[in-house]
Motif scaffolding. Structure first.
Motif, PDB file in Angstrom:
ATOM      1  N   ILE A  41       0.809  -1.209   0.000  1.00  9.07           N
ATOM      2  CA  ILE A  41       0.000   0.000   0.000  1.00  9.07           C
ATOM      3  C   ILE A  41       0.848   1.268   0.000  1.00  9.07           C
ATOM      4  O   ILE A  41       0.412   2.318  -0.493  1.00  9.07           O
ATOM      5  N   GLU A  42       2.083   1.189   0.515  1.00 10.59           N
ATOM      6  CA  GLU A  42       2.949   2.369   0.527  1.00 10.59           C
ATOM      7  C   GLU A  42       3.320   2.798  -0.882  1.00 10.59           C
ATOM      8  O   GLU A  42       3.602   3.977  -1.125  1.00 10.59           O
ATOM      9  N   ASN A  68      -6.943   7.277  -1.601  1.00  9.61           N
ATOM     10  CA  ASN A  68      -7.962   6.747  -0.697  1.00  9.61           C
ATOM     11  C   ASN A  68      -9.285   6.530  -1.425  1.00  9.61           C
ATOM     12  O   ASN A  68     -10.029   5.596  -1.126  1.00  9.61           O
ATOM     13  N   LEU A  71      -8.936   3.259  -3.314  1.00 12.20           N
ATOM     14  CA  LEU A  71      -9.077   2.123  -2.400  1.00 12.20           C
ATOM     15  C   LEU A  71     -10.527   1.930  -1.983  1.00 12.20           C
ATOM     16  O   LEU A  71     -11.019   0.796  -1.898  1.00 12.20           O
ATOM     17  N   MET A 122      -5.368  -6.060   1.869  1.00  9.03           N
ATOM     18  CA  MET A 122      -4.935  -4.695   2.156  1.00  9.03           C
ATOM     19  C   MET A 122      -6.060  -3.695   1.914  1.00  9.03           C
ATOM     20  O   MET A 122      -6.263  -2.764   2.693  1.00  9.03           O
ATOM     21  N   HIS A 126      -7.716  -1.650   4.966  1.00  6.33           N
ATOM     22  CA  HIS A 126      -7.657  -0.186   4.898  1.00  6.33           C
ATOM     23  C   HIS A 126      -9.046   0.414   5.060  1.00  6.33           C
ATOM     24  O   HIS A 126      -9.248   1.364   5.816  1.00  6.33           O
ATOM     25  N   SER A 129     -10.273   0.262   8.589  1.00  7.19           N
ATOM     26  CA  SER A 129      -9.534   1.102   9.535  1.00  7.19           C
ATOM     27  C   SER A 129      -9.830   2.582   9.373  1.00  7.19           C
ATOM     28  O   SER A 129      -9.382   3.394  10.179  1.00  7.19           O
ATOM     29  N   ARG A 130     -10.580   2.942   8.327  1.00  3.49           N
ATOM     30  CA  ARG A 130     -10.765   4.353   8.018  1.00  3.49           C
ATOM     31  C   ARG A 130     -11.933   4.983   8.757  1.00  3.49           C
ATOM     32  O   ARG A 130     -12.202   6.172   8.601  1.00  3.49           O
TER      33      ARG A 130
END
Length: 206
Positions: A41-42, A68, A71, A122, A126, A129-130
């Protein structure tokens, strides 16, 4: 110049209505998954994504204001596909094996991420977690209605609303952990079997 946070802006700046625009959006989303799978993801920056998709950075920003949003679009697409499989399985005619349909539904959930497990995990981790809206919420509400409504599931006595609520959210917790955890996990088929026993136990106790 730094971009403003997206806040409540729509995920896509321009709705893709024409075939060519839809194709570009698919190219961007597919390129994002390939980047996630290969580099994590980085590495998912807008510049890298535009290069991988073969589009200009300006074209990318026409549809997605930042990574974002990309994603989130992938996560929404995954959840839509998974929800359709689950609801289709719930409404299917009953079989001689009371656990067969349940296993099929749970298999649809846990195998939604296809062959590229790293990328899809991932994306979903993600999304979870948002904060913001719980993407699983509408699906679980629908499952509660299907499970608790009179005659909603062929061949099955309806669960109480309390049992339906507890059961669907217990399964949700397992799904979230299965998706988000990076450490060792039990084999997927064993998780499916354990969840099937959980569901059957609720049905038999009702």
């Amino acid at each position: 110049m730094s971009k403003k946070p997206i806040g409540n802006k729509p995920l896509a700046r321009r709705l893709p209505r024409q075939a060519r625009a839809l194709e570009k959006v698919e190219l961007i989303l597919e390129a994002a998954i390939r980047l996630l799978e290969s580099d994590g993801i980085e590495a998912l920056t807008t510049n890298a994504l535009a290069e991988k998709a073969g589009v200009s950075i300006g074209t990318l920003y026409q549809y997605f204001p930042d990574k974002n949003a990309v994603l989130a679009a992938i996560a929404d697409r995954e959840m839509t596909a998974m929800s359709g499989k689950i609801i289709e399985g719930v409404k299917a005619p009953p079989s001689a094996d009371p656990g067969a349909r349940i296993r099929a539904i749970l298999h649809a959930v846990l195998s939604t991420y296809g062959g590229r497990h790293r990328a899809h995990r991932m994306v979903m981790a993600h999304a979870m977690s948002r904060g913001g809206p719980n993407r699983l919420g509408p699906l679980f509400q629908q499952l509660i209605e299907l499970s608790a409504g009179p005659g909603a599931i062929p061949g099955q006595a309806p669960l109480s609303r309390a049992d339906a609520f507890v059961l669907t959210h217990a399964i949700a917790g397992v799904i979230r952990t299965f998706v988000a955890q990076n450490g060792p996990l039990p084999p997927r088929d064993e998780v499916e079997q354990s969840l099937t026993r959980l569901v059957l136990g609720f049905m038999q106790a009702g």
